[in-house]
Design a protein around this motif. Structure first.
Motif, PDB file in Angstrom:
ATOM      1  N   SER A  74       0.942  -1.385   0.011  1.00  0.00           N
ATOM      2  CA  SER A  74       0.132   0.108  -0.017  1.00  0.00           C
ATOM      3  C   SER A  74       0.790   1.289   0.020  1.00  0.00           C
ATOM      4  CB  SER A  74      -1.072   0.008   1.184  1.00  0.00           C
ATOM      5  OG  SER A  74      -0.297   0.379   2.371  1.00  0.00           O
ATOM      6  N   ASP A  75       2.106   1.046   0.075  1.00  0.00           N
ATOM      7  CA  ASP A  75       2.955   2.128   0.354  1.00  0.00           C
ATOM      8  C   ASP A  75       4.279   2.050  -0.687  1.00  0.00           C
ATOM      9  OD1 ASP A  75       5.290   0.540   1.512  1.00  0.00           O
ATOM     10  OD2 ASP A  75       4.130   0.717   3.475  1.00  0.00           O
ATOM     11  N   GLN A  76       5.235   3.147  -0.541  1.00  0.00           N
ATOM     12  CA  GLN A  76       6.353   3.226  -1.379  1.00  0.00           C
ATOM     13  C   GLN A  76       7.452   3.093  -0.323  1.00  0.00           C
ATOM     14  OE1 GLN A  76       7.803   5.623  -4.780  1.00  0.00           O
ATOM     15  NE2 GLN A  76       8.981   6.729  -2.983  1.00  0.00           N
ATOM     16  N   PHE A  77       8.076   1.786  -0.164  1.00  0.00           N
ATOM     17  CA  PHE A  77       9.087   1.583   0.962  1.00  0.00           C
ATOM     18  C   PHE A  77       8.788   1.728   2.218  1.00  0.00           C
ATOM     19  CE2 PHE A  77      13.546   0.321   1.869  1.00  0.00           C
ATOM     20  CZ  PHE A  77      13.971  -0.757   1.097  1.00  0.00           C
ATOM     21  N   ALA A  78       7.440   1.417   2.879  1.00  0.00           N
ATOM     22  CA  ALA A  78       7.229   1.708   3.962  1.00  0.00           C
ATOM     23  C   ALA A  78       6.909   3.309   4.204  1.00  0.00           C
ATOM     24  CB  ALA A  78       8.093   1.300   5.198  1.00  0.00           C
ATOM     25  N   ARG A  79       6.624   4.035   3.183  1.00  0.00           N
ATOM     26  CA  ARG A  79       6.435   5.297   3.426  1.00  0.00           C
ATOM     27  C   ARG A  79       5.050   5.622   2.254  1.00  0.00           C
ATOM     28  NH1 ARG A  79      11.858   3.782   3.907  1.00  0.00           N
ATOM     29  NH2 ARG A  79      12.693   5.146   5.394  1.00  0.00           N
ATOM     30  N   HIS A  80       3.888   6.519   3.014  1.00  0.00           N
ATOM     31  CA  HIS A  80       2.806   6.694   2.387  1.00  0.00           C
ATOM     32  C   HIS A  80       2.832   8.163   2.151  1.00  0.00           C
ATOM     33  CE1 HIS A  80       1.137   3.019   4.239  1.00  0.00           C
ATOM     34  NE2 HIS A  80       0.472   3.011   3.102  1.00  0.00           N
ATOM     35  N   VAL A  81       2.023   8.537   0.879  1.00  0.00           N
ATOM     36  CA  VAL A  81       1.859  10.065   0.708  1.00  0.00           C
ATOM     37  C   VAL A  81       0.609  10.200   1.376  1.00  0.00           C
ATOM     38  CG1 VAL A  81       1.130  11.881  -1.179  1.00  0.00           C
ATOM     39  CG2 VAL A  81       3.129  10.120  -1.464  1.00  0.00           C
ATOM     40  N   GLY A  82       0.749  11.328   2.355  1.00  0.00           N
ATOM     41  CA  GLY A  82      -0.697  11.632   3.003  1.00  0.00           C
ATOM     42  C   GLY A  82      -0.534  12.797   4.058  1.00  0.00           C
ATOM     43  N   ILE A  83      -1.388  12.876   4.946  1.00  0.00           N
ATOM     44  CA  ILE A  83      -1.141  13.578   6.112  1.00  0.00           C
ATOM     45  C   ILE A  83      -1.141  12.911   7.357  1.00  0.00           C
ATOM     46  CG2 ILE A  83      -2.557  15.476   4.946  1.00  0.00           C
ATOM     47  CD1 ILE A  83      -4.929  14.831   6.387  1.00  0.00           C
ATOM     48  N   PHE A  84      -0.667  13.533   8.458  1.00  0.00           N
ATOM     49  CA  PHE A  84      -0.543  13.016   9.737  1.00  0.00           C
ATOM     50  C   PHE A  84      -0.486  13.897  10.804  1.00  0.00           C
ATOM     51  CE2 PHE A  84       3.989  14.456   8.466  1.00  0.00           C
ATOM     52  CZ  PHE A  84       4.223  14.951   9.565  1.00  0.00           C
ATOM     53  N   MET A  85      -0.765  13.304  11.965  1.00  0.00           N
ATOM     54  CA  MET A  85      -0.753  14.302  13.293  1.00  0.00           C
ATOM     55  C   MET A  85      -0.071  13.307  14.215  1.00  0.00           C
ATOM     56  SD  MET A  85      -3.695  16.276  15.219  1.00  0.00           S
ATOM     57  CE  MET A  85      -3.362  17.456  16.465  1.00  0.00           C
ATOM     58  N   LYS A  86       0.955  14.074  15.114  1.00  0.00           N
ATOM     59  CA  LYS A  86       1.822  13.317  16.235  1.00  0.00           C
ATOM     60  C   LYS A  86       1.895  14.415  17.315  1.00  0.00           C
ATOM     61  CE  LYS A  86       6.123  15.286  15.599  1.00  0.00           C
ATOM     62  NZ  LYS A  86       7.128  15.647  16.512  1.00  0.00           N
ATOM     63  N   GLY A  87       2.144  13.560  18.469  1.00  0.00           N
ATOM     64  CA  GLY A  87       2.259  14.467  19.549  1.00  0.00           C
ATOM     65  C   GLY A  87       2.294  13.636  21.097  1.00  0.00           C
ATOM     66  N   LYS A  88       1.842  14.096  22.098  1.00  0.00           N
ATOM     67  CA  LYS A  88       1.828  13.494  23.336  1.00  0.00           C
ATOM     68  C   LYS A  88       0.868  14.245  24.376  1.00  0.00           C
ATOM     69  CE  LYS A  88       5.969  15.629  25.123  1.00  0.00           C
ATOM     70  NZ  LYS A  88       7.315  15.398  25.979  1.00  0.00           N
ATOM     71  N   PHE A  89       0.459  13.649  25.064  1.00  0.00           N
ATOM     72  CA  PHE A  89      -0.313  13.838  26.306  1.00  0.00           C
ATOM     73  C   PHE A  89       0.462  13.314  27.512  1.00  0.00           C
ATOM     74  CE2 PHE A  89      -3.534  13.621  22.797  1.00  0.00           C
ATOM     75  CZ  PHE A  89      -3.982  14.820  22.771  1.00  0.00           C
ATOM     76  N   GLY A  90       1.091  14.209  28.193  1.00  0.00           N
ATOM     77  CA  GLY A  90       1.776  13.449  29.279  1.00  0.00           C
ATOM     78  C   GLY A  90       2.802  12.234  28.881  1.00  0.00           C
ATOM     79  N   LYS A  91       2.497  11.132  29.254  1.00  0.00           N
ATOM     80  CA  LYS A  91       3.442  10.004  28.944  1.00  0.00           C
ATOM     81  C   LYS A  91       2.914   9.254  27.707  1.00  0.00           C
ATOM     82  CE  LYS A  91       5.352   9.279  33.550  1.00  0.00           C
ATOM     83  NZ  LYS A  91       5.588   8.401  34.741  1.00  0.00           N
ATOM     84  N   LEU A  92       1.706   9.662  27.346  1.00  0.00           N
ATOM     85  CA  LEU A  92       0.947   9.016  26.123  1.00  0.00           C
ATOM     86  C   LEU A  92       1.585   9.545  24.655  1.00  0.00           C
ATOM     87  CD1 LEU A  92      -0.668   6.828  25.007  1.00  0.00           C
ATOM     88  CD2 LEU A  92      -2.658   8.412  25.137  1.00  0.00           C
ATOM     89  N   GLN A  93       2.046   9.088  24.105  1.00  0.00           N
ATOM     90  CA  GLN A  93       2.478   9.522  22.744  1.00  0.00           C
ATOM     91  C   GLN A  93       1.717   8.961  21.514  1.00  0.00           C
ATOM     92  OE1 GLN A  93       6.697   9.323  21.482  1.00  0.00           O
ATOM     93  NE2 GLN A  93       7.399  10.106  23.497  1.00  0.00           N
ATOM     94  N   TYR A  94       1.312   9.712  20.562  1.00  0.00           N
ATOM     95  CA  TYR A  94       0.484   9.207  19.601  1.00  0.00           C
ATOM     96  C   TYR A  94       0.879   9.478  18.062  1.00  0.00           C
ATOM     97  CZ  TYR A  94      -1.367  13.899  18.898  1.00  0.00           C
ATOM     98  OH  TYR A  94      -1.511  15.191  18.614  1.00  0.00           O
ATOM     99  N   ARG A  95       0.499   8.894  17.151  1.00  0.00           N
ATOM    100  CA  ARG A  95       0.742   9.236  15.936  1.00  0.00           C
ATOM    101  C   ARG A  95      -0.384   8.629  15.014  1.00  0.00           C
ATOM    102  NH1 ARG A  95       6.602   6.996  14.265  1.00  0.00           N
ATOM    103  NH2 ARG A  95       6.892   8.015  16.379  1.00  0.00           N
ATOM    104  N   VAL A  96      -1.101   9.537  14.040  1.00  0.00           N
ATOM    105  CA  VAL A  96      -2.164   8.973  13.455  1.00  0.00           C
ATOM    106  C   VAL A  96      -2.052   9.430  11.971  1.00  0.00           C
ATOM    107  CG1 VAL A  96      -3.809   8.644  15.261  1.00  0.00           C
ATOM    108  CG2 VAL A  96      -3.570  10.954  13.936  1.00  0.00           C
TER     109      VAL A  96
END
Length: 404
Positions: A166-188
């Motif tokens: 579904s991707d090019q060598f483990a990379r996609h073309v798209g949009i992302f959001m990343k960050g953290k809430f205290g000790k919880l990190q996220y990426r979508v």
């Protein structure tokens, strides 16, 4: 066979001596060009190469049992003009060997290509959005693995669960959001799926093929959705860049628990009652990562484990990927010693993949040792790997790596 093994051992010892002389104990973050006094405007450059020699006892009769491979040659650059914006570009090549070399260096396998290029805007201190050809993947830590600081010789291939599908060598073309809430990190992320993926098989009855975007069109099968979430129980890891560290060699005390997903509606297709129909791809994983010093003597432990559920559609099986389940773990121990001198880290890895399409499991065992002359900046890795998937194959690989 004995002479080839002695040759490989000799190459290991010669390389070991060379790299001791060429270590970089004063790396200090590498090359960073500052455009202002406080360093908020800068250009950061990273370059690395991994060169391998492999002895494969199961090579075809017409092939040499010993081969050489430029596993990776990469350049990564990122820069900021203010602390609000970031631009990253990553290019290089992979697995340049006798089969992919070309007479004049113009063949497909000889070419540098764009691994990643994205722009990012920071939403305050702890959150950011961005877009482009990016590496903010879902599923697991290993699907976001850095190739600069892996503990094992290479990443667990099945953890890069969508590479070329579904991707090019483990990379996609798209949009992302990343960050953290205290000790919880996220990426979508929300991405476009590749249309001309590796799985170019025609649709058939009773078995899915990964060709939804191509055979059904991007209106039905053109988007993918991914996310990864981890809770940092001890020291907090950086999420400035998406690349996950393989081993800190005891430089941090880290214990993280994570979970992630990848969804591709109608990503695969099959023939049903004479019609081409789509099937949803859904991959979920949970994992845990531990890395900590064991005392003040330089010894350290690294351990990782993951369980991954793979649903690519009915009886899907292509290369290493298939509908079924995967368990994987690795563990390594850094011997006590002076951190300014060569340090050794033996390790073991084991993965087992079950597939709905076959009664055979793919079981992979790896045993290896790292020699760190200057941390990950200058190291040697020697690894034995055995794979059992109906038949058993094994290989011994020596890798020399330097990054600056």
């Amino acid at each position: 066979m004995k002479k080839q093994r002695l040759l490989l051992l000799g190459f290991f010892l010669a390389s070991f001596q060379f790299l001791i002389a060429q270590g970089s104990p004063d790396y200090n973050g590498g090359l960073k060009i500052k455009f202002d006094e406080d360093g908020k405007k800068y250009l950061r450059l990273i370059s690395w190469a991994q060169v391998q020699a492999t002895y494969n006892n199961d090579a075809p009769a017409t092939s040499s049992k010993t081969s050489f491979n430029l596993r990776r040659a990469r350049v990564l650059m990122f820069s900021q003009i203010t602390d609000k914006f970031l631009l990253l570009t990553h290019f290089g090549l992979n697995s340049l060997n006798a089969g992919s070399l070309s007479p004049t260096g113009k063949g497909e396998g000889s070419q540098l290509f764009l691994h990643a290029a994205w722009a990012q805007y920071n939403l305050g201190k702890n959150h950011a959005i961005g877009g482009g050809l990016h590496y903010f993947n879902g599923i697991s830590r290993l699907n976001n693995q850095s190739t600069l600081n892996m503990m094992t010789l290479d990443n667990n291939r099945q953890s890069w669960a969508t590479i070329g599908l579904s991707d090019q060598f483990a990379r996609h073309v798209g949009i992302f959001m990343k960050g953290k809430f205290g000790k919880l990190q996220y990426r979508v992320a929300v991405n476009d799926a590749i249309i001309n993926g590796l799985d170019a098989r025609p649709a058939v009855s009773g078995q899915a093929v990964y060709g939804g975007a191509n055979l059904l069109g991007t209106k039905e099968a053109g988007k993918t959705f991914a996310g990864y979430f981890e809770y940092n129980l001890l020291d907090q890891e950086s999420n400035f860049l998406p690349y996950k560290v393989g081993t800190y060699l005891g430089g941090k005390k880290v214990f993280n628990i994570g979970a992630g997903f990848f969804l591709h509606p109608k990503g695969t297709v099959k023939i049903e009652s004479g019609n081409t129909v789509g099937e949803d791809v859904s991959i979920f994983a949970i994992d845990a990562f531990y890395d900590a010093p064991l005392g003040d003597d330089g010894s350290a432990l690294t351990a990782y484990a993951t369980y991954q559920s793979n649903d690519y559609g009915e009886n899907y099986l292509y290369s290493a990927y298939g509908t079924g389940n995967m368990v994987y773990t690795h563990i390594g121990y850094v011997f006590a010693g002076d951190k300014t001198k060569t340090r050794f880290q033996p390790y073991a890895s084991y993965g087992s993949n079950s597939y709905d399409a076959t009664s055979n499991n793919r079981n992979i065992l790896g045993l290896g040792i790292n020699a760190y002359m200057s941390g990950h900046n200058s190291k040697l890795t020697l690894e034995y790997k055995n794979q059992d998937f109906g038949t058993s194959t094994s290989a011994v690989t020596l890798q020399a790596m330097i990054y600056l």
